[in-house]
Each structure stands twice: as structure tokens, then as C-alpha cells.
Design an enzyme around this catalytic site. Structure first.
Site, short mmCIF file in Angstrom:
data_model
loop_
_atom_site.label_atom_id
_atom_site.label_comp_id
_atom_site.label_asym_id
_atom_site.label_seq_id
_atom_site.Cartn_x
_atom_site.Cartn_y
_atom_site.Cartn_z
N PHE A 260 -0.39 -10.66 -1.85
CA PHE A 260 -1.34 -10.02 -1.58
C PHE A 260 -2.33 -10.25 -0.13
CE2 PHE A 260 -0.81 -11.26 -5.97
CZ PHE A 260 -0.34 -10.30 -6.50
N GLY A 487 7.42 -9.74 -5.60
CA GLY A 487 7.42 -9.44 -7.15
C GLY A 487 7.37 -8.19 -7.11
N ASN A 665 11.39 3.92 -8.19
CA ASN A 665 11.58 3.18 -9.67
C ASN A 665 10.34 3.19 -10.36
OD1 ASN A 665 11.75 0.92 -11.52
ND2 ASN A 665 13.58 0.51 -10.44
N LYS A 667 9.47 2.21 -13.17
CA LYS A 667 9.12 0.88 -13.71
C LYS A 667 8.27 -0.10 -12.68
CE LYS A 667 11.09 -2.45 -16.80
NZ LYS A 667 12.29 -2.93 -17.39
N GLN A 672 3.33 -2.25 -10.10
CA GLN A 672 2.57 -2.21 -8.98
C GLN A 672 1.18 -1.62 -8.97
OE1 GLN A 672 3.16 -4.21 -6.36
NE2 GLN A 672 4.03 -3.09 -5.01
N GLY A 735 3.90 4.59 -0.32
CA GLY A 735 3.11 3.21 -0.31
C GLY A 735 2.57 2.82 -1.71
N VAL A 736 3.00 1.70 -2.31
CA VAL A 736 2.25 1.56 -3.74
C VAL A 736 1.42 0.37 -3.85
CG1 VAL A 736 3.69 3.19 -4.99
CG2 VAL A 736 4.21 0.77 -4.95
N GLY A 737 1.57 -0.50 -2.91
CA GLY A 737 0.98 -1.96 -3.13
C GLY A 737 -0.32 -2.03 -3.19
N GLU A 738 -1.17 -1.05 -2.56
CA GLU A 738 -2.57 -1.45 -2.10
C GLU A 738 -3.61 -0.35 -2.58
OE1 GLU A 738 -3.35 -3.60 1.62
OE2 GLU A 738 -1.67 -2.49 1.89
MO1 MOS Z 1 -1.47 -6.60 2.13
S1 MOS Z 1 -3.58 -7.16 2.19
O1 MOS Z 1 -1.26 -5.75 3.30
O2 MOS Z 1 -0.60 -8.06 1.73
#
Ligand code: MOS
Length: 771
Positions: A260, A487, A665, A667, A672, A735-738
Site C-alpha cells: 500500500f 496480493g 479479472n 474477482k 482490490q 488502475g484499481v489499486g487506489e
Molecule cells: Mo501506492 S500509495 O502508489 O502503493
């Protein structure tokens, strides 16, 4: 006059048209079984013969110089091999100054040259490392090291220093201030306005896997196992600090137990483990305690923000002002772009955005999931809700009336924007029309019920990635790229993409990642890894198909003779001229040519290749930035229940509708997005790093006192993706992380306002603030 050949027309591959068999399917993660059965080895789980263990000693003063160290007690502990301090540590090269010309320099979490200095810059800075035969002996002995100091005055209290903030510089990688029209005058003249102050506390990283390093020297060669988000930066940083060639350092990180942002920079634990291994001549492991993570790894900055909005009676925004003060450490840290989303979300006629910064004698802060937008959306989206209350307008309606056609601060086009669709769909699925607007008007037994919404927003971008793809005669495919798996399912996603690009089954593709010996990949950050790798992977697959076709055309008897790449479709393990046309399998092509395999590469890790790749990417980034605004966005719908007697807030229902471009994907993407919402629930209701304002010491460094949400705090979370590809991003991925952590705290605060009539503008929303 010479004629310019026209570009060959090309049939888009199934991966581009979305007609492939793998992309879009909710497949299980390829590493899922290894992780759930314990077969996956994390950084602190690598066995090495003769492994020794290290533990840190932390400074107990805020700022000063070490005047003496008494290590006798520690050295007397059975099993202790070394107590390393600034008095006996070999010299390391200092961390390089941060420069955008040398991206690896960004890896320095702090400019402190740990154990090569007697200076203390924050309360908790490592001042010694103890190496022992067991972790227990090392930790016990670390507690026996006596350090004396000459203390120096320090500045540690964010609230007290807020007034001394100075304007924050903007950079190529960050959005800065903005000014359109005269927002203060428009605010003063607006018939309806709100002018609010918001504050957010520091937050800390609590990944499931605390930071851990295993370091092994073999002569002048170094191997490091560490769950990092950027193996390239870490490798380059360690090579520089320890004065060995980059090729002598290998960083291995196949699994990262959550990160993160907290594992992007290189922190003290890593450097000192490598140092300890060098000093003792043993392989050394250091697994930080939770407390160790709090004291040596930065977290999210605290903030103080002002959002002022002016509107006409119909809700048209005439003024939007958003200013922020955030913090960095005096020895480093990330200046957060807290007003970033305010450049993009509302079509206000006059806009003023400004970011300010204070430097404190504190551990440098560091990226933490959507740095900037996480706290920025709390302020902006709370203020918009408050304005809706003041106008007597539905908060979704107010947003829709101010939804911009073009980027509000500069008139650039949006590459893609579906916020309207996200709200429309969300309102229907969540049952928003059942909400009665009056605060306190909805009840469930003794509970006050509140419904709130807020927008999510996170910019999309892309980084360089070098990739190779090899196809073997047995039909198997190997993709190699030094990216990271924290992950999110990165290897699974890239296998899906390669499978469709080459027209082979998902199961035939193996993806190698997490090793600095591989072609260098992007860091896992900025929600950009998947799209970045995908872009190069797609290009590599095209190249590979091109060379297989060339092989086929060179040999007699191939049904592909005379065919051009644009005529062909990759499917069923080969190349075919259209759905019914002739063609042949890759295996047949390779067999006829007498080859075992074929390989294609995109990007190069030679010195020249690296510089060229970097320049190409920077120029594309800047060119794109001039033309487009690209972002993932979404609409959060939240239901809370508030106990009027105790002030307890329970989140009882959640729906997030997101525009993240194409979904590779479903799932993994849902998981995420849910994770971000859970993190946002913690940010809104329970998480808060408590810093002693007298000495800057973190008072709750661990999960017993720093409350992250547990299952009982989290309702079932419904997420829905619009799944429309962005036309300007690789494969249409935004992008899906944030994105999903942004807006969450505001949605909760807005729901609490609806339930109780109370507007909490200081996170977290704890019961005392509601009574
Ligand atoms: Mo992130 S805060 O770009 O791991």
C-alpha cells in the site's frame, strides 16, 4: 516523390476486442493455492544455513546527538554476535539526493545515513542494531543497549506548526496549485456558501506482513529477500549504499504480504540488515515488530484543509477553494497532493487550490494508498455534502449539476469519464430514492440510520516496463518481467492478457516476476503496474507473432505463406487467416523451422536501453498530460447506523460503483476495490496514529492501540464496475489499486451527518465527537 507506405490494416487481437477467452474472466489467482496452503515463502521465511537475526534499537529522544552507548549488557546476552552502532559500523555511502533524473534516488525513505552518524532526527530513529543467533536474543539484547544523548530542540506538533507552512513545490509527478478566476470574491458574493476546516490525523501502515529482510552476502555479491514494491529501486539503492556494482545485487520478492505504499521506499531495517550481514559475515534476517514499522517506516501525513464552496440557489458552483497543509519529515518524505481531485471533480466557475507544507522532526511520511486523494476527497466531498444541505438539494443532484464536460482548471479533455453513469447506476442499485433527506428521519429500532454518498477519484498513469515473452514448441508460454505481487493478482492478470494476445489457453502461460534479475518492471505504485506491464506485454506478443509469421513465411509449405500480420488472428495456439481461413499452430511453425522456441523482448536493461526507455516514457507521459486528463473514478454509497446514546457508528451497507476502465479479472478487481473501502472505513472510524505533542513519540505503535477494521466492523461490500475500456490507456485499464479508498471517509461522514445532523470534520469519527 516517394510514396509513404500506409500502415497495414490490422485485425485487432482478441485481447483488444475483449473477445478472447481469458481477459474478463473471474479466474482464481495463480498463486492462490501457494498462499492459502502456506507454501508461499515470504521474505522472513527463507531458510539459510547459519542464519542470524537482527533487531533494532530506537532513539528515545526526538532530536539530538548520541553522547555514549553502553552495549555491555547486550553483548553479555548468550547468542549475541554483534552490537553495531555509529561507533563501530563500517562506512556506507550516504543516500543519494532525490532527483527526477535518477528515479532510483526516490527510493531513499530518509536522508539519514543510519549508524554512520551520531545525529538523531526523530523519536524512534534506529541508533543501533543487535545481531544474535535467535530473534529472541536479538530483541532482548536490543532492550539492554543504553544510549545517552545530548538533546536538541525539536519541532513535532503538527497542529502547532500549521501556521508556519510554506507553499509546496509542484513536480512532474504531482499536481500543484491552480487558480481560475477570483474564487475568494465569488465566494463572498455567492448567495449560498460553506467555508469549512477539516483535519485528518496521521495514519500508519499495517500490512499483514510487517517489513522483513533476509540478506545474504557471498563475497561482494548480495542477495536480498524482501517484500518490496520496487525491486529495481531497492537493488540500485543497496548497490549504491554498499559500493558494489548493480549487477552484484539481486532482490527477490515473489510474494509481498500487502504494501500500500509502505514498501516503496528503502527504510532503515533493510539497510541495517544488509549492514549486519556484512559485519557478521552471516546471512541475517530482520523482521520488524509492529512497533518497529511505526518507528522506522513513514505513514500518511496529517492534514489541515479548508474547503469553501459558493453556489447559486440552483446549485451551480461559482467558487471552489481548497487549500491544504500537510507534513513531511525534515529528513525526507512525500509532500501529498491533497487538492489533486479538486482540479477535476466540479465545474466551478472560479477555482483556487493551494498546497502548503510543514517540516517536522518526525519519521518521514510516505505514500499510503492514494496519498493526497484519500485525505483530499474527505474534505472536498464532505464540503459538497454540506453545501447540498445548505441548498436543500439532494447531494447526488448537486454533483450532477456541476459535472464538468472538460477539466475544470484548464479545459483539457477527459480521456474517459463515467461518473454520471456511476451515480445513476449506484442510486438505483442502492435504493437512494428511499432516503428521506431530513437528518435523523430514518431509524431502525434504537439506531439512527443515515445514507451518504461521495465521489472517488484517482489519476491514471503508466510507467516503463521491460518484458520478454517466450513460446515453446510444447505450447507453453513464459512471460518475464520484474514486477511485484502484493496480493492484487498481478501474475494472474498478465497471464490472462498474454493468453488472449497469443490465442493460447490461460493455463499455458507462466509469468515470472518479483526478481531483479528479470527484465526490469515498474514499481507497484500509483495503481499503474498492471496497465504498465500490459502495454509492454501486448507489444511483446505482437512482436512474437510477427517473428513466428516470418518463420512460417520463410519455410516452404506453410499455409501462412503470403499472409501479412494484419490478416491474421491468434487463436487455438496458432495464427489463422480469419475465423475460417487457413493457418497453423505455433508448434507446427516451430517444428518446420527446427526450433524449440521463439522469443520477443520489449525494452532493454542495457544502460542505453534504460535511458532510452525512460526518455520515451517521460515524453509520452508529458505529451499525454498536455492532451488528456485520465483517471479512475467512482461513486460510493454508504449506510450507517448510529447509536444516539453511545455515539457508536456501524457501517451497515456499502455499494461502490467504479469506472476503472476495462476489468481484466472481475474477482481480483472486486477484491482490490473492497480492500480500499475497508481501508477507508478504518480511516473514517478508528485508525489514528497518536503522536505525543511534547516529544513526537508515537504512542500507539501496534494493533492493540491502533484500530484497523476487523470483519465485525465491515459490512458486506457490493462493488460494481462499469467495465468500459479507456481509449487512451493500455488495454483500457485505468488502475484499481487506489481509487476505492478515496471518498470513503467522506461517504461515512456524510451518512453520519444524515443520521445525526452532526458534521464531523475531524477524522476519525469516534463516538466522543457525536455526543
Ligand atoms: Mo501506492 S500509495 O502508489 O502503493
Amino acid at each position: 516523390m516517394t510514396s509513404t507506405p500506409t500502415a497495414p490494416t490490422r485485425t485487432p487481437s482478441p485481447v483488444e476486442t475483449g473477445t478472447g477467452r481469458s481477459v474478463g474472466r473471474p479466474l482464481d489467482r495463480v498463486d492462490g493455492t501457494a498462499k492459502t496452503t502456506g507454501a508461499a515463502r515470504y521474505a522472513a521465511e527463507h531458510p539459510h544455513p547459519g542464519l542470524a537475526h537482527a533487531a533494532l534499537v530506537h532513539a528515545a529522544v526526538t532530536r539530538g546527538r548520541i553522547t555514549g552507548i553502553d552495549a555491555a549488557g547486550a553483548e553479555a546476552v548468550p547468542g549475541v554476535l554483534a552490537v553495531i552502532t555509529h561507533e563501530n559500523a563500517p562506512a556506507m555511502k550516504p543516500p543519494p539526493p532525490v532527483s527526477v533524473l535518477n528515479l532510483s534516488s526516490l527510493a531513499s525513505g530518509s536522508s539519514v545515513n543510519y549508524l554512520n552518524t551520531d545525529e538523531v532526527h526523530w523519536n524512534g530513529q534506529p541508533v543501533a542494531v543487535v545481531v544474535a543467533e535467535t530473534p529472541e536474543a536479538a530483541r532482548h539484547a536490543a532492550g539492554l543497549v543504553r544510549v545517552s544523548y545530548r538533546e536538541l530542540p525539536a519541532t513535532v506538533d503538527f497542529a502547532a506548526e500549521e501556521g508556519n507552512a510554506v507553499p509546496q513545490k509542484s513536480s512532474a509527478l504531482q499536481s500543484g496549485g491552480a487558480r481560475k478566476g477570483d474564487a475568494e470574491a465569488a465566494l463572498a458574493a455567492a448567495p449560498v456558501s460553506v467555508d469549512l476546516r477539516f483535519t485528518t490525523p496521521p495514519y500508519h501502515h499495517n500490512a499483514i506482513e510487517p517489513h522483513a529482510t533476509t540478506a545474504v552476502w557471498d563475497g561482494d555479491r548480495l542477495t536480498v529477500h524482501e517484500g518490496t514494491q520496487n525491486i529495481t529501486w531497492l537493488r540500485d539503492h543497496l548497490a549504491l549504499r554498499f559500493g558494489v556494482p548493480v549487477r552484484n545485487v539481486r532482490v527477490v520478492a515473489p510474494y509481498v504480504g500487502g504494501a500500500f505504499g509502505g514498501k516503496t521506499m528503502v527504510w532503515a531495517g533493510t539497510v541495517l540488515t544488509v549492514l549486519a550481514a556484512r559485519v557478521t559475515g552471516r546471512p541475517v534476517r530482520m523482521a520488524l515488530t509492529r512497533e518497529g514499522v511505526y518507528r522506522t517506516v513513514g505513514g500518511r501525513t496529517p492534514s489541515a484543509q479548508r474547503v469553501a464552496l459558493g453556489a447559486r440557489a440552483d446549485g451551480t458552483l461559482t467558487a471552489l477553494i481548497h487549500t491544504s497543509v500537510t507534513q513531511t519529515g525534515r529528513t525526507g518524505g512525500l509532500p501529498e497532493q491533497a487538492t489533486s481531485q479538486s482540479r477535476h471533480l466540479y465545474a466551478a466557475e472560479n477555482i483556487l487550490l493551494r498546497q502548503n507544507l510543514v517540516e517536522l522532526d518526525a519519521v518521514p511520511n510516505t505514500p499510503m494508498r492514494a496519498p493526497g486523494e484519500s485525505i483530499g476527497t474527505f474534505a472536498l466531498e464532505s464540503a459538497v455534502d454540506e453545501l447540498a444541505c445548505a441548498l436543500g438539494l439532494d447531494p447526488i443532484e448537486l454533483r450532477m449539476r456541476n459535472e464538468p464536460e472538460r477539466n475544470p482548471v484548464d479545459g483539457k479533455r477527459f480521456a474517459h469519464r463515467m461518473l454520471r453513469e456511476a451515480y445513476a447506476l449506484g442510486a438505483e442499485r442502492f435504493g437512494w430514492s428511499g432516503r428521506t433527506p431530513e437528518p435523523g428521519s430514518m431509524r431502525d429500532g434504537g439506531w439512527l440510520v443515515g445514507l451518504g454518498v461521495a465521489s472517488a477519484y484517482h489519476p491514471s498513469w503508466q510507467m516503463p516496463a521491460n518484458v520478454t515473452v517466450r513460446l515453446s514448441a510444447d505450447g507453453s508460454v513464459v512471460v518475464r518481467c520484474g514486477f511485484h505481487e502484493m496480493g492484487m493478482g498481478g501474475a494472474t492478470a498478465q497471464a490472462q492478457i498474454a493468453a488472449d494476445a497469443l490465442g493460447v489457453p490461460f493455463e499455458a502461460v507462466r509469468v515470472e516476476y518479483g526478481d531483479s534479475d528479470l527484465p526490469s518492471g515498474p514499481g507497484a505504485g500509483g495503481s499503474a503496474q498492471t496497465a504498465s506491464v500490459a502495454a509492454s506485454l501486448l507489444a511483446a506478443c505482437e512482436k512474437l507473432k510477427g517473428s513466428l509469421l516470418a518463420l512460417a513465411r520463410r519455410s516452404g509449405g506453410s499455409p501462412l505463406r503470403g499472409r501479412r500480420p494484419g490478416d491474421l488472428e491468434a487463436r487455438d495456439g496458432g495464427l489463422w487467416a480469419g475465423p475460417a481461413g487457413p493457418g497453423e499452430t505455433y508448434a507446427a511453425i516451430l517444428a518446420r523451422a527446427g526450433r524449440d522456441s521463439a522469443e520477443a523482448a520489449v525494452g532493454s536493461d542495457t544502460r542505453v536501453g534504460k535511458v532510452t526507455g525512460q526518455l520515451r516514457f517521460m515524453s509520452k507521459l508529458l505529451r499525454d498530460r498536455r492532451r488528456w486528463v485520465k483517471a479512475a473514478c467512482g461513486a460510493h454509497f454508504c449506510e450507517v447506523r448510529v447509536d444516539p446514546d453511545t455515539g457508536e457508528v456501524r457501517v451497515s451497507r456499502w455499494l461502490g460503483v467504479f469506472d476503472v476502465g476495462r476489468v481484466v479479472n472481475a474477482k481480483m478487481v472486486a477484491s482490490q476495490l473492497r480492500g480500499g473501502i475497508v481501508m477507508g472505513i478504518g480511516m473514517a472510524l478508528s485508525e489514528e496514529t497518536l503522536v505525543d505533542p511534547r516529544n513526537g513519540r508515537i504512542m500507539n505503535p501496534g494493533l492493540a492501540d491502533y484500530h484497523v477494521p476487523v470483519h465485525a466492523d465491515v459490512p458486506p461490500i457490493d462493488v460494481h464496475c462499469l467495465d468500459v475500456p479507456d481509449p487512451t490507456m493500455p488495454l483500457g485499464l485505468l488502475g484499481v489499486g487506489e481509487v476505492s479508498v478515496t471518498g470513503v471517509a467522506a461517504a461515512i461522514a456524510n451518512a453520519v451527518r444524515h443520521a445525526t445532523g452532526r458534521r464531523v470534520r475531524d477524522l476519525p469519527v469516534t463516538p466522543d465527537k457525536l455526543l
